[in-house]
Design a protein around this motif. Structure first.
Motif, PDB file in Angstrom:
ATOM      1  N   HIS A  81       0.807  -1.228   0.000  1.00  0.00           N
ATOM      2  CA  HIS A  81       0.000   0.000   0.000  1.00  0.00           C
ATOM      3  C   HIS A  81       0.840   1.278   0.000  1.00  0.00           C
ATOM      4  O   HIS A  81       0.521   2.245   0.690  1.00  0.00           O
ATOM      5  CB  HIS A  81      -0.975   0.004   1.185  1.00  0.00           C
ATOM      6  N   PHE A 100      -7.187   2.245  -0.618  1.00  0.00           N
ATOM      7  CA  PHE A 100      -8.112   1.114  -0.504  1.00  0.00           C
ATOM      8  C   PHE A 100      -7.866  -0.005  -1.506  1.00  0.00           C
ATOM      9  O   PHE A 100      -8.048  -1.181  -1.188  1.00  0.00           O
ATOM     10  CB  PHE A 100      -9.564   1.598  -0.653  1.00  0.00           C
ATOM     11  N   ASN A 147      -6.472   4.228   6.675  1.00  0.00           N
ATOM     12  CA  ASN A 147      -6.120   4.185   5.260  1.00  0.00           C
ATOM     13  C   ASN A 147      -5.507   5.503   4.809  1.00  0.00           C
ATOM     14  O   ASN A 147      -4.679   5.530   3.890  1.00  0.00           O
ATOM     15  CB  ASN A 147      -7.347   3.856   4.413  1.00  0.00           C
TER      16      ASN A 147
END
Length: 263
Positions: A101, A113, A183
């Protein structure tokens, strides 16, 4: 992960709308704050990140179970999954192609996401749980791993039977906020954005973000953390800057004395 992010963020938006139009009393926000503190603070920031991923504390099983219960309501998977991603892919390979990520080597959307969709839709991106081998040896972590989604949905469903407003605002909104918050750390912990800065020249692109440092349970002191990942306090304990306060220090009374490598 499709059972977590999209549904709970959608329910969070619904909760905000009902709060704004007066259908739900703003007093319910007290429940949001309490549950966000327990889920996002104790469960994820303290438990998944510090205690389990970086082994800052050695806890008795009953304390681990309290943390695991609240962390299961965060919509971020089990401790085994979370720790495997963090230990195996993020820290040793931060901002490289192996980092699942990173907004540096991937798009901002993937960092925020999209990576969760890839690891569930493409077998080439499956997370190897060998990186959490110490947790796999613990029966309580295995149990919560096997029941994490049941807990995530069953608890707010049971609460809804008695008070749907409490369930929506106290649980779903708290979970949704935590998902958006953590996130966002994936993204703004590795992009300068407007207010990002670095205290240390690390090999990755980590940045401190004051907003997420204070409101994200210390996770936003990201450059500090990547410089000294074994420290429990991501803020002033690493940087020496008194104003970089890590809110996770508020949980020290529950955790007790940290391991010698995490002081």
């Amino acid at each position: 992960m499709w059972l977590c992010f999209i549904p709970f963020v959608s329910l969070s938006i619904m909760a905000v709308v009902l709060l704004v139009n007066g259908t739900i009393s703003p007093w319910y926000l007290l429940a949001t704050f309490v549950m966000w503190t327990l889920i996002s603070g104790l469960g994820v920031a303290v438990g998944y990140h510090r205690v389990f991923s970086h082994r800052t504390h050695t806890l008795p099983v009953w304390k681990e179970n309290i943390i695991l219960f609240f962390a299961s309501l965060a919509g971020q998977g089990s401790s085994i999954f979370w720790v495997s991603v963090h230990r195996g892919y993020h820290h040793p390979h931060a901002d490289t192609e192996i980092d699942l990520h990173s907004p540096v080597t991937k798009s901002i959307w993937t960092s925020f996401f999209g990576w969760t969709a890839k690891i569930t839709d493409n077998t080439a991106h499956l997370v190897n749980i060998k990186y959490s081998i110490d947790l796999i040896k613990k029966p309580n972590h295995i149990w919560f791993n096997n029941h994490v989604f049941k807990i995530l949905w069953a608890v707010p469903a049971i609460v809804a039977v008695f008070d749907w407003k409490l369930s929506l605002v106290g649980f779903c909104l708290a979970t949704g906020l935590g998902l958006l918050q953590d996130n966002s750390v994936n993204v703004f912990g590795h992009l300068k954005a407007l207010i990002g800065y670095r205290n240390f020249e690390t090999k990755d692109n980590s940045y401190n973000n004051p907003i997420l440092g204070y409101l994200g349970w210390g996770q936003g002191w990201h450059n500090n953390h990547h410089h000294a990942p074994k420290y429990y306090d991501f803020g002033s304990r690493i940087s020496g800057k008194w104003w970089e306060f890590d809110p996770c220090r508020l949980w020290m009374w529950f955790l007790g004395k940290p391991n010698t490598t995490a002081v």
